[in-house]
Design an enzyme around this catalytic site. Structure first.
Site, PDB file in Angstrom:
ATOM      1  N   ASP A  19       0.862  -1.182   0.000  1.00  0.00           N
ATOM      2  CA  ASP A  19       0.000   0.000   0.000  1.00  0.00           C
ATOM      3  C   ASP A  19       0.895   1.226   0.000  1.00  0.00           C
ATOM      4  O   ASP A  19       2.101   1.146   0.257  1.00  0.00           O
ATOM      5  CB  ASP A  19      -0.883  -0.021   1.259  1.00  0.00           C
ATOM      6  N   SER A  20       0.266   2.377  -0.213  1.00  0.00           N
ATOM      7  CA  SER A  20       1.001   3.629  -0.113  1.00  0.00           C
ATOM      8  C   SER A  20       1.375   3.926   1.340  1.00  0.00           C
ATOM      9  O   SER A  20       2.329   4.658   1.593  1.00  0.00           O
ATOM     10  CB  SER A  20       0.143   4.767  -0.657  1.00  0.00           C
ATOM     11  N   CYS A  30      -4.147  -1.186  -2.109  1.00  0.00           N
ATOM     12  CA  CYS A  30      -4.278   0.269  -2.238  1.00  0.00           C
ATOM     13  C   CYS A  30      -5.224   0.505  -3.414  1.00  0.00           C
ATOM     14  O   CYS A  30      -4.955   0.047  -4.530  1.00  0.00           O
ATOM     15  CB  CYS A  30      -2.910   0.886  -2.533  1.00  0.00           C
ATOM     16  N   GLU A  57      -4.979   9.222   9.403  1.00  0.00           N
ATOM     17  CA  GLU A  57      -3.548   9.257   9.752  1.00  0.00           C
ATOM     18  C   GLU A  57      -3.342   9.953  11.101  1.00  0.00           C
ATOM     19  O   GLU A  57      -2.405   9.645  11.832  1.00  0.00           O
ATOM     20  CB  GLU A  57      -2.766  10.020   8.681  1.00  0.00           C
ATOM     21  N   CYS A  99     -11.166   3.020  -0.544  1.00  0.00           N
ATOM     22  CA  CYS A  99      -9.849   3.476  -0.080  1.00  0.00           C
ATOM     23  C   CYS A  99      -9.501   2.631   1.134  1.00  0.00           C
ATOM     24  O   CYS A  99     -10.358   2.402   2.003  1.00  0.00           O
ATOM     25  CB  CYS A  99      -9.917   4.955   0.295  1.00  0.00           C
ATOM     26  N   HIS A 152      -7.889   3.212   3.698  1.00  0.00           N
ATOM     27  CA  HIS A 152      -7.981   3.860   5.017  1.00  0.00           C
ATOM     28  C   HIS A 152      -9.414   3.842   5.569  1.00  0.00           C
ATOM     29  O   HIS A 152      -9.608   3.913   6.774  1.00  0.00           O
ATOM     30  CB  HIS A 152      -7.546   5.324   4.925  1.00  0.00           C
TER      31      HIS A 152
HETATM   32  N1  DGL Z   1      -4.014   3.677   0.037  1.00  0.00           N
HETATM   33  C1  DGL Z   1      -4.751   4.723  -0.653  1.00  0.00           C
HETATM   34  C2  DGL Z   1      -5.994   4.123  -1.268  1.00  0.00           C
HETATM   35  O1  DGL Z   1      -6.453   3.060  -0.906  1.00  0.00           O
HETATM   36  C3  DGL Z   1      -5.120   5.860   0.270  1.00  0.00           C
HETATM   37  C4  DGL Z   1      -3.936   6.674   0.759  1.00  0.00           C
HETATM   38  C5  DGL Z   1      -3.219   7.439  -0.345  1.00  0.00           C
HETATM   39  O2  DGL Z   1      -3.782   8.397  -0.911  1.00  0.00           O
HETATM   40  O3  DGL Z   1      -2.107   7.053  -0.669  1.00  0.00           O
HETATM   41  O4  DGL Z   1      -6.534   4.715  -2.173  1.00  0.00           O
END
Ligand code: DGL
Length: 274
Positions: A10-11, A74, A151, A189, A191
């Site tokens: 993931d990011s 992600c 976050e 997303c 998150h």
């Molecule tokens: N992991 C990203 C997503 O699921 C969210 C966080 C980001 O913008 O990097 O879209």
């Protein structure tokens, strides 16, 4: 049975919600999780940049962690870079968009679906395409304030609840103006599953909230069928997890436990380059 090594990335650490769902279903698998925390967020970046970052993460997991199966935990990377990732590594790659759309199709009775996600995911229209291919009508909305609130750890905060209420009111008004009758909301997303109770409180009674983390884990189990022993298959759980991050290791260890539902343990710092 020896389970294949599964790479998940993931990011940031939002993708730990996907790892958690995978671990519940594949308790004897070996996992390597990478959060590209140095370059978070992906959701406000261009396709080219997201693809470059995601390919570097995928290569790290395959080349250096011997992953034999990759889950792109992600939504943004899945929406904008799945093809690039699949071209870059010689192992099966599963993204979250198709499983999320399939779960929306299974849940919706009216055939009208709402999706909340990052700017980049919404702009890509990946969910729109995947839902339309399943005969659904769909409306997407970017909710850029939500990732920073998660976050910050404000997952139950009244401000976050208010922000969700405002976003959903705008989305519902637009859906009504288009003559839609949505009964399903996709959390597009990684998150957002941390905000699930707030979303559930904010949707109309009876509406379904879809967590793409759950959906992708179910599809991974099907794809790995016969290669990874699922939950309840006999021997005691002995999940192996190694976590890597490109920055903010301490924050990852602290906040990551909320996403994973258990301590993440030691997180190893790596450098993926520029
Ligand atoms: N992991 C990203 C997503 O699921 C969210 C966080 C980001 O913008 O990097 O879209």
């Amino acid at each position: 049975m020896m389970s294949p090594a599964i790479g998940v990335f993931d990011s940031g650490f939002g993708g730990l919600t996907v790892l958690r769902a995978l671990m519940e279903r594949l308790p004897r698998a070996r996992f390597a999780f990478l959060g590209d925390t140095a370059r978070l967020p992906y959701g406000s970046k261009s396709r080219r940049t997201i693809a470059r970052y995601a390919v570097q993460s995928a290569r790290f997991l395959v080349r250096e962690q011997s992953a034999e199966f990759l889950v792109v935990a992600c939504n943004t990377a899945s929406a904008l870079a799945l093809d690039a990732i699949q071209d870059a590594v010689p192992v099966p790659v599963l993204g979250v968009i198709e499983p999320g759309a399939a779960a929306a199709q299974a849940a919706s009775r009216t055939g009208d679906v709402l999706v909340v996600a990052t700017e980049a995911t919404v702009h890509s229209q990946a969910y729109t395409a995947a839902c339309r291919a399943r005969g659904l009508r769909v409306l997407e909305k970017a909710c850029p304030l939500l990732v920073p609130l998660v976050e910050e750890g404000w997952t139950g905060h009244p401000v976050t609840a208010e922000v969700i209420e405002i976003y959903l009111n705008e989305l519902r008004a637009e859906a009504a103006a288009r003559g839609m009758n949505p009964d399903t909301l996709v959390l597009g997303c990684t998150h957002y599953p941390l905000l699930r109770p707030l979303f559930e409180a904010a949707v109309r009674p009876g509406a379904r909230v879809i967590d793409s983390a759950e959906s992708v884990a179910q599809v991974a189990v099907q794809l790995l069928h016969g290669r990874a022993a699922p939950a309840g298959a006999g021997a005691p759980p002995q999940t192996e997890v190694r976590c890597f991050a490109t920055d903010s290791v301490e924050k990852f260890e602290r906040l990551g436990s909320r996403f994973l539902g258990r301590p993440v343990g030691h997180v190893e710092l790596i450098d993926l380059g520029e």
